[in-house]
Enzyme design. Sequence first.
Site, PDB file in Angstrom:
ATOM      1  N   LYS A 128      -6.451 -18.453 -26.566  1.00 36.88           N
ATOM      2  CA  LYS A 128      -7.611 -18.020 -25.768  1.00 36.88           C
ATOM      3  C   LYS A 128      -8.400 -16.984 -26.564  1.00 36.88           C
ATOM      4  CE  LYS A 128      -8.194 -14.830 -22.591  1.00 36.88           C
ATOM      5  NZ  LYS A 128      -9.510 -14.363 -23.069  1.00 36.88           N
ATOM      6  N   CYS A 152      -8.465  -1.573 -34.749  1.00 37.65           N
ATOM      7  CA  CYS A 152      -7.227  -1.038 -34.180  1.00 37.65           C
ATOM      8  C   CYS A 152      -6.616   0.027 -35.074  1.00 37.65           C
ATOM      9  CB  CYS A 152      -6.237  -2.159 -33.920  1.00 37.65           C
ATOM     10  SG  CYS A 152      -6.036  -3.227 -35.334  1.00 37.65           S
TER      11      CYS A 152
HETATM   12  P1  NAI Z   1      -8.263  -6.375 -23.479  1.00 38.20           P
HETATM   13  O1  NAI Z   1      -6.875  -6.026 -23.885  1.00 38.20           O
HETATM   14  O2  NAI Z   1      -8.587  -6.480 -22.026  1.00 38.20           O
HETATM   15  O3  NAI Z   1      -8.704  -7.768 -24.171  1.00 38.20           O
HETATM   16  C1  NAI Z   1      -8.056  -8.392 -25.234  1.00 38.20           C
HETATM   17  C2  NAI Z   1      -7.728  -9.830 -24.884  1.00 38.20           C
HETATM   18  O4  NAI Z   1      -6.804  -9.852 -23.799  1.00 38.20           O
HETATM   19  C3  NAI Z   1      -8.922 -10.651 -24.413  1.00 38.20           C
HETATM   20  O5  NAI Z   1      -8.799 -11.981 -24.887  1.00 38.20           O
HETATM   21  C4  NAI Z   1      -8.774 -10.628 -22.902  1.00 38.20           C
HETATM   22  O6  NAI Z   1      -9.381 -11.719 -22.271  1.00 38.20           O
HETATM   23  C5  NAI Z   1      -7.276 -10.685 -22.763  1.00 38.20           C
HETATM   24  N1  NAI Z   1      -6.768 -10.195 -21.470  1.00 38.20           N
HETATM   25  C6  NAI Z   1      -7.312  -9.239 -20.662  1.00 38.20           C
HETATM   26  N2  NAI Z   1      -6.568  -9.092 -19.555  1.00 38.20           N
HETATM   27  C7  NAI Z   1      -5.524  -9.949 -19.645  1.00 38.20           C
HETATM   28  C8  NAI Z   1      -4.410 -10.258 -18.804  1.00 38.20           C
HETATM   29  N3  NAI Z   1      -4.208  -9.631 -17.656  1.00 38.20           N
HETATM   30  N4  NAI Z   1      -3.527 -11.197 -19.239  1.00 38.20           N
HETATM   31  C9  NAI Z   1      -3.692 -11.821 -20.402  1.00 38.20           C
HETATM   32  N5  NAI Z   1      -4.735 -11.581 -21.220  1.00 38.20           N
HETATM   33  C10 NAI Z   1      -5.646 -10.651 -20.866  1.00 38.20           C
HETATM   34  O7  NAI Z   1      -9.218  -5.313 -24.141  1.00 38.20           O
HETATM   35  P2  NAI Z   1     -10.732  -4.938 -23.754  1.00 38.20           P
HETATM   36  O8  NAI Z   1     -10.854  -4.578 -22.310  1.00 38.20           O
HETATM   37  O9  NAI Z   1     -11.631  -5.953 -24.300  1.00 38.20           O
HETATM   38  O10 NAI Z   1     -10.856  -3.571 -24.577  1.00 38.20           O
HETATM   39  C11 NAI Z   1     -10.310  -2.379 -24.044  1.00 38.20           C
HETATM   40  C12 NAI Z   1      -9.683  -1.525 -25.113  1.00 38.20           C
HETATM   41  O11 NAI Z   1      -8.616  -2.214 -25.733  1.00 38.20           O
HETATM   42  C13 NAI Z   1     -10.596  -1.149 -26.263  1.00 38.20           C
HETATM   43  O12 NAI Z   1     -11.395  -0.059 -25.951  1.00 38.20           O
HETATM   44  C14 NAI Z   1      -9.584  -0.830 -27.317  1.00 38.20           C
HETATM   45  O13 NAI Z   1      -9.096   0.474 -27.138  1.00 38.20           O
HETATM   46  C15 NAI Z   1      -8.463  -1.813 -27.068  1.00 38.20           C
HETATM   47  N6  NAI Z   1      -8.543  -3.002 -27.939  1.00 38.20           N
HETATM   48  C16 NAI Z   1      -7.730  -3.035 -29.026  1.00 38.20           C
HETATM   49  C17 NAI Z   1      -7.830  -4.084 -29.917  1.00 38.20           C
HETATM   50  C18 NAI Z   1      -6.966  -4.145 -31.125  1.00 38.20           C
HETATM   51  O14 NAI Z   1      -7.382  -4.696 -32.128  1.00 38.20           O
HETATM   52  N7  NAI Z   1      -5.749  -3.657 -31.066  1.00 38.20           N
HETATM   53  C19 NAI Z   1      -8.810  -5.144 -29.743  1.00 38.20           C
HETATM   54  C20 NAI Z   1      -9.574  -5.064 -28.519  1.00 38.20           C
HETATM   55  C21 NAI Z   1      -9.433  -4.007 -27.677  1.00 38.20           C
END
Ligand code: NAI
Length: 502
Positions: A191, A301
């Site tokens: 996804k 990240c």
């Molecule tokens: P998120 O963790 O919600 O999104 C990342 C992925 O997880 C997306 O594909 C989203 O659709 C999916 N997702 C969201 N809720 C889910 C659930 N309940 N079950 C399964 N999959 C789910 O992150 P978001 O809201 O886009 O960003 C929030 C914060 O997360 C950012 O400010 C940052 O701090 C962190 N982040 C860290 C990343 C990294 O590279 N480690 C990348 C993106 C965000």
Amino acid sequence: MAGKATLSFPTGEKSTISTGLFIDNKFVPALDGKTFGVVNPSTGEEIAQVSEASAKDIDVAVKSARKAFKEVWGEKTPASQRGKILMRLADLVEQNNDELARIESLDNGKPFSISSTFDVPSVAANIRYFAGWADKNHGKTIEVDTQSDFHYTRHEPIGVCGQIIPWNFPLLMFAWKIAPALATGNTVVLKTAEQTPLSALKMCELIAEAGVPPGVLNVVSGFGPVAGAAIASHMDIDKVAFTGSTLVGRNIMKAAASSNLKKVTLELGGKSPTIVCDDADLDNAVSWATCGILMNSGQVCCAGSRLFVQDTIYDKFMEKLQEKFTMIKGMTKDGFAKDSFQGPQVSQLQFDRIMEHIETGKKEGATLRQGGNRHGDKGYFIEPTIFENVPVDAKINREEIFGPVLVVNKWKDEEELIARANDTLYGLAAAVHTTHIRKGIEIAHKLQAGTVWINQHNMLNPQVPFGGFKASGIGRELGEYALANYTNVKAVHLALGRQPPI
Ligand code: NAI
Ligand code: MG
């Protein structure tokens, strides 16, 4: 019939992509016909509608992946053949470099000068690296005390892997996930992030063209709480790999635990320290510290979001850093502008979250040295921002901001510095700047982080593992270490004349 969208780039080119769910090598509409809008973060305007997967679509994709695992991939396709197909995919990525980079920049906002020279070439390099492993991931023969047995291990594919990726490096995270999974013989339901589904849809065309058999790699657009959650809790998915927020990472682990105990790997956030010693090459350290936090608009990240500068050089260093940030402010623009270095934040939501952090920082008593405002009058741009004199327990010193916001601290005593650098929930990365190589190595070994850079930042290679200590994650991506996250080790004990005990 699934839809198509024509994307128009500011440079005058156009691209037409299929916008359906990619299941069994075909683009199909969502079963309930739902779609959602995709936005260009440089303008805030909608650029396409794509299909939105529900839990039912995930079921269909999983069935397709399961069938492909049993019938064509897994142990059914010779490993060298899997490698060959992935090599072809890497070639196709290279042949379509600029189109993929344009789509990535339009959807995510990142500069085309970077997506075309870094993101997409790294996608090809990662796929090719893991293609090379396809027929080299062997088990071992193992000697034991008794001579009457023969023991060996096999590295078998796990089965159907669910993969959930973020929006900061949409194509690169796609490659990091699919390449080791497919090379080792797994099939995949991936996804994409709802903010950035477009480049992966273009990739799906190349996947079919490369000869990846139907069902081996299924790609869906959709939202986390629906499609993502359906993957994490699915009873017929054998492993889930996730990159994203710590909060969602915890939910994925819980869902895996309360469904079928699928294997879990997580790559979560960080609050990574950058340490500058008084013997550092100052200009280099200033440049790396700047790239460390401002690259990709701070949406990295492993961003160096907490900077520690030795007291004796603090004032001089900060003057130079401020100059550099001012320069980058002048290069904060639409990713298709020639001299863009910092694009917009990916979405209105991320923009709001970061602005809220900045307001909180001010209220918590930190000194705003530079920036702190919206940049321009459209899109989601934020000025490169520096905070100083930050209280230890301030939120901006503790929480991942994921934007162009740097928190600067002064240090005097090395032991205390290490304790402060390690005083975080996270442990993804760290950087040390010094010309004293022994000191650099000593500090590197004391830092609790999965990656430590000495005199650089954010540089990653397909050959070198990446992943977190502490709350930054579980497992490793990249390098030979990644293979272990996509294989089950089977131990085979063969009796060579050993008599039964009774
Ligand atoms: P998120 O963790 O919600 O999104 C990342 C992925 O997880 C997306 O594909 C989203 O659709 C999916 N997702 C969201 N809720 C889910 C659930 N309940 N079950 C399964 N999959 C789910 O992150 P978001 O809201 O886009 O960003 C929030 C914060 O997360 C950012 O400010 C940052 O701090 C962190 N982040 C860290 C990343 C990294 O590279 N480690 C990348 C993106 C965000
Ligand atoms: Mg977008």
